[in-house]
Design an enzyme around this catalytic site. Structure first.
Site, PDB file in Angstrom:
ATOM      1  N   ASP A   1     -87.145  50.012 -49.413  1.00  0.00           N
ATOM      2  CA  ASP A   1     -87.045  48.773 -50.188  1.00  0.00           C
ATOM      3  C   ASP A   1     -86.392  47.723 -49.295  1.00  0.00           C
ATOM      4  O   ASP A   1     -85.166  47.679 -49.178  1.00  0.00           O
ATOM      5  CB  ASP A   1     -86.220  49.004 -51.455  1.00  0.00           C
ATOM      6  CG  ASP A   1     -86.025  47.721 -52.254  1.00  0.00           C
ATOM      7  OD1 ASP A   1     -86.681  46.704 -51.925  1.00  0.00           O
ATOM      8  OD2 ASP A   1     -85.207  47.735 -53.200  1.00  0.00           O
ATOM      9  N   ILE A   2     -87.225  46.900 -48.653  1.00  0.00           N
ATOM     10  CA  ILE A   2     -86.674  45.918 -47.707  1.00  0.00           C
ATOM     11  C   ILE A   2     -85.845  44.840 -48.398  1.00  0.00           C
ATOM     12  O   ILE A   2     -85.094  44.126 -47.742  1.00  0.00           O
ATOM     13  CB  ILE A   2     -87.784  45.259 -46.849  1.00  0.00           C
ATOM     14  CG1 ILE A   2     -88.848  44.597 -47.740  1.00  0.00           C
ATOM     15  CG2 ILE A   2     -88.395  46.252 -45.885  1.00  0.00           C
ATOM     16  CD1 ILE A   2     -89.812  43.693 -46.989  1.00  0.00           C
TER      17      ILE A   2
ATOM     18  N   ALA B   1     -94.707  42.131 -46.199  1.00  0.00           N
ATOM     19  CA  ALA B   1     -94.657  40.719 -46.623  1.00  0.00           C
ATOM     20  C   ALA B   1     -95.280  40.548 -47.996  1.00  0.00           C
ATOM     21  O   ALA B   1     -96.067  41.381 -48.445  1.00  0.00           O
ATOM     22  CB  ALA B   1     -95.407  39.849 -45.614  1.00  0.00           C
TER      23      ALA B   1
ATOM     24  N   THR C   1     -97.971  38.557 -49.560  1.00  0.00           N
ATOM     25  CA  THR C   1     -99.115  37.840 -48.970  1.00  0.00           C
ATOM     26  C   THR C   1    -100.084  37.252 -49.997  1.00  0.00           C
ATOM     27  O   THR C   1    -101.139  36.740 -49.621  1.00  0.00           O
ATOM     28  CB  THR C   1     -99.905  38.783 -48.041  1.00  0.00           C
ATOM     29  OG1 THR C   1    -100.299  39.932 -48.785  1.00  0.00           O
ATOM     30  CG2 THR C   1     -99.070  39.212 -46.847  1.00  0.00           C
TER      31      THR C   1
ATOM     32  N   TYR D   1     -96.184  30.243 -49.886  1.00  0.00           N
ATOM     33  CA  TYR D   1     -96.336  31.354 -48.945  1.00  0.00           C
ATOM     34  C   TYR D   1     -95.916  30.924 -47.539  1.00  0.00           C
ATOM     35  O   TYR D   1     -95.114  31.595 -46.866  1.00  0.00           O
ATOM     36  CB  TYR D   1     -97.787  31.849 -48.950  1.00  0.00           C
ATOM     37  CG  TYR D   1     -98.112  32.794 -47.810  1.00  0.00           C
ATOM     38  CD1 TYR D   1     -97.556  34.066 -47.752  1.00  0.00           C
ATOM     39  CD2 TYR D   1     -98.983  32.398 -46.790  1.00  0.00           C
ATOM     40  CE1 TYR D   1     -97.848  34.925 -46.701  1.00  0.00           C
ATOM     41  CE2 TYR D   1     -99.287  33.255 -45.741  1.00  0.00           C
ATOM     42  CZ  TYR D   1     -98.713  34.508 -45.699  1.00  0.00           C
ATOM     43  OH  TYR D   1     -99.003  35.351 -44.650  1.00  0.00           O
TER      44      TYR D   1
ATOM     45  N   TRP E   1    -106.271  34.864 -40.120  1.00  0.00           N
ATOM     46  CA  TRP E   1    -107.573  35.394 -40.558  1.00  0.00           C
ATOM     47  C   TRP E   1    -107.719  36.883 -40.220  1.00  0.00           C
ATOM     48  O   TRP E   1    -108.681  37.296 -39.591  1.00  0.00           O
ATOM     49  CB  TRP E   1    -108.706  34.588 -39.914  1.00  0.00           C
ATOM     50  CG  TRP E   1    -108.824  33.168 -40.355  1.00  0.00           C
ATOM     51  CD1 TRP E   1    -107.854  32.368 -40.874  1.00  0.00           C
ATOM     52  CD2 TRP E   1    -110.015  32.344 -40.278  1.00  0.00           C
ATOM     53  NE1 TRP E   1    -108.342  31.116 -41.124  1.00  0.00           N
ATOM     54  CE2 TRP E   1    -109.669  31.063 -40.772  1.00  0.00           C
ATOM     55  CE3 TRP E   1    -111.305  32.568 -39.827  1.00  0.00           C
ATOM     56  CZ2 TRP E   1    -110.574  30.014 -40.841  1.00  0.00           C
ATOM     57  CZ3 TRP E   1    -112.216  31.516 -39.892  1.00  0.00           C
ATOM     58  CH2 TRP E   1    -111.857  30.256 -40.402  1.00  0.00           C
TER      59      TRP E   1
END
Length: 279
Positions: free
Chosen positions: A35-36, A59, A61, A124, A149
């Site tokens: 659990d960051i 992240a 995202t 974001y 991408w």
């Protein structure tokens, strides 16, 4: 060299975790194992494993969802990155943070250099930039690697979406006024593993070489997969989204060149490798 990968179930994290190499012992942790968002959890795990390097791929995202969940985006991309940076520094591990083209505003007309002014236009992008700043302030041996991408073997991505849609319909529209460089996780992972073995710390832009629009990318996917479908170009305005998409996402690779690394291969060549590998 002992490496910890955060976000081990994501597109890039899994690519790195599954990588076979003689030069590193790679251990990946997904959200169920680490659990960051807990500094204590990061400290405990890093003190047990004592990594030489942490590659931080975990992240938030969901670009559109972030617009209505800014606190969550910042909790994961900024506060949690702070935790990883603090815990990594305490055990003497180098830190590699994966960032994004979304830290720029996308209004450029020439490729973005590593030290061009950032100006994120989305929650974001702002949260990922906050993560970059946390790394720079709290760690002394770091790599920040911005990419764009991204697609690859694991997880959902544009290539898989196009192939799926081609199997379901006879024609489709693809945005042609957003320009960037597709990045194949296999090539990005190979570069990251080379990079973290060095002490050439700093900010890097890493994407496959060359430029295309999403429409160009889609046409290439269909051509290289021998799929016959009518694909028509359309404007971003035809597909309104909660988070604005950058019109120009091309990244210049100055740091890769100036530090003597090989540029990532042309995007079309990389796409071909991915499609052959997926057969």
């Amino acid at each position: 060299m002992k490496m910890i990968i955060t976000g081990a179930n994501g597109q890039l994290g899994r690519e790195l975790t599954e990588w076979k190499t003689e030069t590193a012992d790679i251990i990946g942790f997904g959200r169920n194992e680490l659990d960051i968002t807990s500094l204590t959890a990061c400290r405990n795990l890093f003190s047990i494993h004592r990594p030489d390097v942490v590659i931080h791929c975990a992240a938030y995202t969901a670009v559109d969802k972030a617009e209505s969940e800014p606190d969550e985006a910042f909790r994961v991309n900024a506060a949690a990155t702070r935790n990883v940076a603090v815990a990594a520094r305490e055990v003497g591990a180098k830190l590699c943070y994966i960032s994004t083209d979304y830290v720029f505003d996308g209004t450029g007309i020439t490729p973005y250099f590593e030290y061009d002014r950032t100006n994120p236009q989305t929650v974001y992008g702002k949260s990922k930039l906050a993560g970059e700043l946390a790394v720079q302030m709290l760690h002394d041996r770091f790599f920040i690697v911005r990419t764009s991408w991204v697609y690859g073997k694991y997880g959902n991505n544009f290539v898989k979406t196009m192939l799926k849609m081609a199997g379901e319909r006879d024609q489709l529209k693809v945005v042609s006024d957003q320009v960037g460089s597709p990045t194949y996780t296999y090539d990005l992972a190979a570069f990251l593993l080379e990079l973290v073995h060095t002490d050439y710390f700093g900010v890097y832009h890493a994407s496959n070489s060359g430029i295309c629009s999403w429409y160009d990318f889609a046409i290439a996917i269909f051509e290289d997969s021998a799929i016959s479908i009518q694909a028509d170009p359309c404007a971003t305005a035809d597909f309104p989204r909660p988070a604005p998409r950058p019109a120009y996402s091309v990244l210049d690779h100055t740091a890769i060149r100036s530090n003597g690394f090989q540029p990532l291969r042309p995007w079309r060549e990389a796409l071909n490798h991915y499609l052959k590998d997926s057969e």
